[in-house]
Design an enzyme around this catalytic site. Structure first.
Site, PDB file in Angstrom:
ATOM      1  N   ALA A 187       0.853  -1.196   0.000  1.00 56.68           N
ATOM      2  CA  ALA A 187       0.000   0.000   0.000  1.00 56.68           C
ATOM      3  C   ALA A 187       0.880   1.233   0.000  1.00 56.68           C
ATOM      4  CB  ALA A 187      -0.892   0.031   1.243  1.00 56.68           C
ATOM      5  N   SER A 200      -6.103  -0.729   9.161  1.00 59.21           N
ATOM      6  CA  SER A 200      -5.353   0.230   9.983  1.00 59.21           C
ATOM      7  C   SER A 200      -6.227   0.949  11.000  1.00 59.21           C
ATOM      8  CB  SER A 200      -4.735   1.271   9.047  1.00 59.21           C
ATOM      9  OG  SER A 200      -4.283   2.384   9.768  1.00 59.21           O
ATOM     10  N   GLU A 229      -5.901   3.881  11.572  1.00 55.43           N
ATOM     11  CA  GLU A 229      -6.146   5.192  10.962  1.00 55.43           C
ATOM     12  C   GLU A 229      -7.615   5.297  10.505  1.00 55.43           C
ATOM     13  OE1 GLU A 229      -3.877   7.633  10.945  1.00 55.43           O
ATOM     14  OE2 GLU A 229      -4.751   9.037   9.520  1.00 55.43           O
ATOM     15  N   TYR A 240      -5.649   8.487   2.998  1.00 52.51           N
ATOM     16  CA  TYR A 240      -5.140   7.146   3.328  1.00 52.51           C
ATOM     17  C   TYR A 240      -6.162   6.384   4.188  1.00 52.51           C
ATOM     18  CZ  TYR A 240      -2.513   3.586   5.913  1.00 52.51           C
ATOM     19  OH  TYR A 240      -2.109   2.410   6.498  1.00 52.51           O
TER      20      TYR A 240
HETATM   21  P1  NAP Z   1       5.802   0.142   4.205  1.00 56.00           P
HETATM   22  O1  NAP Z   1       7.076  -0.109   4.941  1.00 56.00           O
HETATM   23  O2  NAP Z   1       5.538   1.501   3.647  1.00 56.00           O
HETATM   24  O3  NAP Z   1       5.725  -0.919   2.983  1.00 56.00           O
HETATM   25  C1  NAP Z   1       4.767  -0.792   1.965  1.00 56.00           C
HETATM   26  C2  NAP Z   1       5.028  -1.854   0.902  1.00 56.00           C
HETATM   27  O4  NAP Z   1       4.031  -1.749  -0.140  1.00 56.00           O
HETATM   28  C3  NAP Z   1       6.396  -1.739   0.216  1.00 56.00           C
HETATM   29  O5  NAP Z   1       6.931  -3.037   0.064  1.00 56.00           O
HETATM   30  C4  NAP Z   1       6.032  -1.147  -1.148  1.00 56.00           C
HETATM   31  O6  NAP Z   1       6.934  -1.497  -2.168  1.00 56.00           O
HETATM   32  C5  NAP Z   1       4.692  -1.832  -1.406  1.00 56.00           C
HETATM   33  N1  NAP Z   1       3.898  -1.188  -2.453  1.00 56.00           N
HETATM   34  C6  NAP Z   1       3.444   0.077  -2.470  1.00 56.00           C
HETATM   35  N2  NAP Z   1       2.744   0.300  -3.579  1.00 56.00           N
HETATM   36  C7  NAP Z   1       2.768  -0.838  -4.309  1.00 56.00           C
HETATM   37  C8  NAP Z   1       2.220  -1.238  -5.584  1.00 56.00           C
HETATM   38  N3  NAP Z   1       1.522  -0.398  -6.343  1.00 56.00           N
HETATM   39  N4  NAP Z   1       2.414  -2.502  -6.014  1.00 56.00           N
HETATM   40  C9  NAP Z   1       3.140  -3.357  -5.276  1.00 56.00           C
HETATM   41  N5  NAP Z   1       3.688  -3.046  -4.068  1.00 56.00           N
HETATM   42  C10 NAP Z   1       3.507  -1.796  -3.606  1.00 56.00           C
HETATM   43  O7  NAP Z   1       4.550  -0.235   5.112  1.00 56.00           O
HETATM   44  P2  NAP Z   1       4.471  -1.154   6.440  1.00 56.00           P
HETATM   45  O8  NAP Z   1       4.664  -0.298   7.627  1.00 56.00           O
HETATM   46  O9  NAP Z   1       5.278  -2.373   6.252  1.00 56.00           O
HETATM   47  O10 NAP Z   1       2.916  -1.531   6.436  1.00 56.00           O
HETATM   48  C11 NAP Z   1       2.439  -2.692   5.758  1.00 56.00           C
HETATM   49  C12 NAP Z   1       0.951  -2.543   5.510  1.00 56.00           C
HETATM   50  O11 NAP Z   1       0.270  -2.412   6.758  1.00 56.00           O
HETATM   51  C13 NAP Z   1       0.554  -1.313   4.691  1.00 56.00           C
HETATM   52  O12 NAP Z   1      -0.577  -1.654   3.920  1.00 56.00           O
HETATM   53  C14 NAP Z   1       0.175  -0.286   5.744  1.00 56.00           C
HETATM   54  O13 NAP Z   1      -0.709   0.665   5.206  1.00 56.00           O
HETATM   55  C15 NAP Z   1      -0.477  -1.197   6.783  1.00 56.00           C
HETATM   56  N6  NAP Z   1      -0.427  -0.736   8.171  1.00 56.00           N
HETATM   57  C16 NAP Z   1       0.758  -0.392   8.725  1.00 56.00           C
HETATM   58  C17 NAP Z   1       0.783  -0.015  10.064  1.00 56.00           C
HETATM   59  C18 NAP Z   1       2.081   0.366  10.739  1.00 56.00           C
HETATM   60  O14 NAP Z   1       2.024   0.972  11.820  1.00 56.00           O
HETATM   61  N7  NAP Z   1       3.224   0.014  10.185  1.00 56.00           N
HETATM   62  C19 NAP Z   1      -0.402  -0.010  10.820  1.00 56.00           C
HETATM   63  C20 NAP Z   1      -1.584  -0.398  10.208  1.00 56.00           C
HETATM   64  C21 NAP Z   1      -1.597  -0.783   8.879  1.00 56.00           C
HETATM   65  P3  NAP Z   1       8.204  -0.576  -2.556  1.00 56.00           P
HETATM   66  O15 NAP Z   1       9.319  -1.075  -1.688  1.00 56.00           O
HETATM   67  O16 NAP Z   1       8.385  -0.901  -4.008  1.00 56.00           O
HETATM   68  O17 NAP Z   1       7.841   0.850  -2.284  1.00 56.00           O
HETATM   69  N1  GDD Z   2       5.555  11.562  10.296  1.00 54.19           N
HETATM   70  C1  GDD Z   2       5.592  12.524  11.215  1.00 54.19           C
HETATM   71  N2  GDD Z   2       6.609  13.424  11.187  1.00 54.19           N
HETATM   72  N3  GDD Z   2       4.642  12.552  12.166  1.00 54.19           N
HETATM   73  C2  GDD Z   2       4.727  13.519  13.128  1.00 54.19           C
HETATM   74  C3  GDD Z   2       5.756  14.464  13.141  1.00 54.19           C
HETATM   75  C4  GDD Z   2       6.737  14.432  12.118  1.00 54.19           C
HETATM   76  O1  GDD Z   2       7.657  15.238  12.052  1.00 54.19           O
HETATM   77  N4  GDD Z   2       5.572  15.258  14.221  1.00 54.19           N
HETATM   78  C5  GDD Z   2       4.482  14.833  14.846  1.00 54.19           C
HETATM   79  N5  GDD Z   2       3.953  13.783  14.182  1.00 54.19           N
HETATM   80  C6  GDD Z   2       2.710  13.079  14.537  1.00 54.19           C
HETATM   81  C7  GDD Z   2       1.712  12.965  13.380  1.00 54.19           C
HETATM   82  O2  GDD Z   2       0.988  14.182  13.229  1.00 54.19           O
HETATM   83  C8  GDD Z   2       0.858  11.795  13.870  1.00 54.19           C
HETATM   84  O3  GDD Z   2      -0.154  12.277  14.726  1.00 54.19           O
HETATM   85  C9  GDD Z   2       1.833  10.943  14.683  1.00 54.19           C
HETATM   86  O4  GDD Z   2       3.015  11.729  14.881  1.00 54.19           O
HETATM   87  C10 GDD Z   2       2.231   9.623  14.022  1.00 54.19           C
HETATM   88  O5  GDD Z   2       2.631   9.902  12.688  1.00 54.19           O
HETATM   89  P1  GDD Z   2       3.320   8.775  11.753  1.00 54.19           P
HETATM   90  O6  GDD Z   2       4.463   8.161  12.461  1.00 54.19           O
HETATM   91  O7  GDD Z   2       3.565   9.412  10.429  1.00 54.19           O
HETATM   92  O8  GDD Z   2       2.210   7.625  11.681  1.00 54.19           O
HETATM   93  P2  GDD Z   2       0.617   7.680  11.417  1.00 54.19           P
HETATM   94  O9  GDD Z   2      -0.057   7.434  12.732  1.00 54.19           O
HETATM   95  O10 GDD Z   2       0.219   8.884  10.665  1.00 54.19           O
HETATM   96  O11 GDD Z   2       0.411   6.435  10.454  1.00 54.19           O
HETATM   97  C11 GDD Z   2       1.030   5.174  10.725  1.00 54.19           C
HETATM   98  O12 GDD Z   2       0.170   4.378  11.501  1.00 54.19           O
HETATM   99  C12 GDD Z   2      -1.054   3.984  10.862  1.00 54.19           C
HETATM  100  C13 GDD Z   2      -1.841   3.160  11.884  1.00 54.19           C
HETATM  101  O13 GDD Z   2      -2.524   3.991  12.763  1.00 54.19           O
HETATM  102  C14 GDD Z   2       1.355   4.521   9.359  1.00 54.19           C
HETATM  103  O14 GDD Z   2       2.149   3.369   9.585  1.00 54.19           O
HETATM  104  C15 GDD Z   2       0.098   4.093   8.640  1.00 54.19           C
HETATM  105  O15 GDD Z   2       0.437   3.335   7.464  1.00 54.19           O
HETATM  106  C16 GDD Z   2      -0.723   3.201   9.592  1.00 54.19           C
HETATM  107  O16 GDD Z   2      -1.895   2.750   8.983  1.00 54.19           O
END
Ligand code: NAP
Ligand code: GDD
Length: 328
Positions: free
Chosen positions: A80, A123, A125, A147
């Protein structure tokens, strides 16, 4: 031996999940999109043990071909566009990848291997402007970013394919999870990297946005086990995965800086450019269902996570510093 296909295998979660499934004895295939330069840093340690297949969530025929080649028992759809601020800059592309990408994947599974078990990376989110505290599987969604809206669509299409076609499709509503493999633009890694740089004399300041935002932060290595557990159940379902504890960005800074003997107030500045058009102020998950049905619970504490990330960035940056004459 079971076969798993992971989309998004080059990402944080994909790499942890590949590690986890290989340890369980799976044959693991990872879908990657074509790039002019490979960026396989997170999976470089397992490139000789997994198969990479080219496909893109934008191209349905590529997904069918990947499934025909791999013939998976389990499909983990982790790919994603996952960075929230980019979703305001690229709202249509975010919808294509993060929302319709899930439909394309489900449709390809339905055509090629309808009995394969399917996991959708949903998520917290989606809860956005939260309707209740803590959030459970029954809490209504109110997403606050393109998102979040795209993830809500992907969640419901997964439920719909389960109900329409009887597919074994599950949705994991995962709260934020982090670790040393986290992308540098996310706030936790931005902080741990800056703390290491400041400690080593490579930077002097850290500019952040909203320091009062609260998140339920866990360790990515713990969360991929929950994905796998969902697909081992005889009945598919939707599960919140969270620690049940929320902390502010400021708390993260305080612990990270104090771990290297510094006070965050001396280095952190706020920059209005980092604020979001619509913020998710506070997320807190209740993972009781996962605890009861899956037997899942997190292992790494919040403090342990912060320290792990800072130590990892210190080690990475130290290894890149020129060797001093005494050490040479
Ligand atoms: P990430 O590190 O940003 O990895 C995203 C992956 O998706 C990468 O491998 C990227 O490939 C691939 N991708 C993006 N667009 C694509 C496309 N069009 N076709 C094929 N592959 C594509 O994200 P993550 O933190 O591992 O999260 C994994 C999943 O869980 C995501 O769907 C995210 O939204 C969801 N999620 C994450 C969290 C969190 O806190 N980490 C929480 C809730 C949900 P490239 O390497 O080529 O860019
Ligand atoms: N990135 C970022 N950078 N966030 C900041 C900053 C900054 O400099 N300063 C404060 N923040 C605050 C953002 O406004 C947000 O409220 C919080 O830190 C977390 O931001 P991120 O780490 O960018 O994560 P996210 O919560 O927006 O999204 C992540 O978690 C989701 C699950 O709740 C991502 O991993 C999403 O892909 C995932 O779905």
């Amino acid at each position: 031996m079971k076969t798993a296909l992971i989309t998004g295998v080059t990402g944080q979660d994909g790499s942890h999940l590949a590690d986890f499934l290989l340890a369980k004895g799976y044959r693991v295939a990872g879908m990657v999109r074509r790039a002019s330069v490979d960026h396989h840093e997170r999976i470089s340690h397992l490139l000789d043990r997994i198969t990479l297949v080219q496909g893109d969530l934008l191209d349905p025929s590529s997904l069918v071909r990947v499934l025909e080649e791999v013939r998976p028992d389990e499909v983990y759809n982790l790919a994603a566009m996952s960075f929230v601020p980019t979703s305001w800059a690229q709202p249509v592309l975010t919808g294509e990848f993060t929302a319709l990408g899930a439909t394309r994947m489900l449709e390809a599974v339905r055509q090629v291997c309808p009995t394969a078990r399917f996991y959708q990376a949903s998520s917290s989110e989606m809860f956005g402007k939260v309707r209740e505290i803590p959030q459970t599987e029954r809490t209504p969604f109110h997403p606050r970013s393109p998102y979040g809206v795209a993830k809500a669509y992907a969640h419901w299409i997964t439920v719909n394919y389960r109900e329409s076609y009887g597919m074994h499709a599950s949705s994991g509503i995962l709260f934020n999870h982090e670790g040393p493999r986290r992308g540098h633009e996310f706030v936790t890694r931005k902080i741990s990297d800056a703390v290491a740089k400041i400690r080593l004399g490579l930077a002097r300041q850290l500019a952040l946005g909203n320091l009062d935002a609260r998140r339920d932060w866990g360790y990515a290595g713990d969360y991929v086990e929950a994905m796998w557990l969902m697909l081992q159940q005889s009945v598919p379902g939707d599960y919140v995965i969270a620690t049940g504890q929320a902390h502010t960005v400021r708390d993260f800074c305080r612990i990270a800086f104090s771990h290297v003997g510094l006070a965050y107030e001396d280095y952190v500045v706020t920059d209005p450019k980092m604020l979001r058009p619509a913020e998710v102020d506070s997320l807190l998950g209740d993972a009781s269902l996962a605890r009861e049905k899956l037997g899942w619970s997190p292992r790494v504490s919040f403090e342990g996570l912060v320290r792990m990330m800072v130590d990892s960035d210190l080690a990475i940056l130290s290894s890149r510093l020129p060797r001093s004459p005494e050490r040479a």
